[in-house]
Design a protein around this motif. Structure first.
Motif, short mmCIF file in Angstrom:
data_model
loop_
_atom_site.label_atom_id
_atom_site.label_comp_id
_atom_site.label_asym_id
_atom_site.label_seq_id
_atom_site.Cartn_x
_atom_site.Cartn_y
_atom_site.Cartn_z
N TRP A 151 0.83 -1.19 0.00
CA TRP A 151 0.00 0.00 0.00
C TRP A 151 0.87 1.24 0.00
N ASP A 154 -1.87 7.78 0.31
CA ASP A 154 -2.54 8.57 -0.71
C ASP A 154 -3.64 9.39 -0.03
N GLU A 156 -5.78 11.30 -1.17
CA GLU A 156 -7.04 11.36 -1.90
C GLU A 156 -7.94 10.15 -1.63
N GLU A 157 -7.39 9.09 -1.10
CA GLU A 157 -8.17 7.89 -0.79
C GLU A 157 -8.84 8.05 0.57
N TYR A 161 -4.72 5.25 2.08
CA TYR A 161 -3.78 4.36 1.39
C TYR A 161 -4.39 3.87 0.10
N ARG A 162 -3.51 3.57 -0.87
CA ARG A 162 -3.94 3.03 -2.16
C ARG A 162 -3.17 1.74 -2.41
N ILE A 164 -1.19 -0.86 -4.31
CA ILE A 164 -0.38 -0.78 -5.54
C ILE A 164 0.04 -2.16 -6.04
#
Length: 194
Positions: A151, A154, A156-157, A161-162, A164
């Motif tokens: 992860w 991020d 914006e999430e 976390y985003r 990957i």
């Protein structure tokens, strides 16, 4: 199972005579502290021991064994205890859990044959059920039976976390860094380029 049904206590006596849960700490000081501070908090079916030193405890009734934070310097002891407990208890050994093990440390076991053999004998057969390693830019996680996941932070999430990458095995440190670099355009994915 009797140990659970009675919440770790034998109602007919002050001591427990059934199966036991043994918790191993890295050193005798930690085990002694747990014995002192947790005595009133844990049932009598739970016993504390340390990795290394002179072992005087009767382990013939251990059915569940927990190792808290075993280190590379205790790897030989952990391996010995696992084999002895398995030999003594056989099918009655229900569960062995290692919490935050660091059994291979290149400073202790080295890069050579000793470290490789230890990994093959002891570590490669283990299944990480839960895994969490924080990284400067994210985290590496696993909740069994799902995959290992990498992860990246991020903002914006909604979770911060985003995801990957997801993998069916624990990636090495260089692989984790490569995953990050590829995701952020700092490196080409394998098979790309020339």
């Amino acid at each position: 199972m009797q140990i659970i049904a009675n919440q770790g206590f034998d109602p007919t006596t002050d001591s427990w005579d059934g199966a036991k849960l043994r918790i191993y700490f890295p050193d005798e000081g930690s085990a002694a502290l747990a014995r002192r501070d947790w005595k009133s908090e844990v049932p009598s079916c739970v016993e504390f021991s340390s990795c290394g030193g002179v072992q005087v405890a009767d382990t013939s009734k251990d059915s569940v064994v927990l190792f808290f934070c075993p280190r590379a310097s205790e790897a030989e002891f952990v391996e010995q205890i696992l084999y002895e407990t398995e030999e003594k208890r056989g099918d009655e050994l229900m569960l062995t859990v290692m919490v935050n093990p660091l059994l291979v440390d290149m400073g202790v076991t080295g890069f050579g044959m000793a470290g490789r053999r230890l990994r093959e004998r002891l570590i490669d057969g283990l299944i990480p059920a839960y895994y969490l390693r924080t990284l400067p830019w994210g985290a590496l996680t696993r909740v069994w039976p799902q995959l290992f996941t990498v992860w990246q932070e991020d903002a914006e999430e909604s979770t911060g976390y985003r995801l990957i990458k997801a993998m069916d095995r624990l990636p090495s440190n260089p692989e984790v860094e490569d995953i990050y670099d590829i995701e952020n355009g700092e490196m080409s994915a394998p098979g790309e380029g020339f």
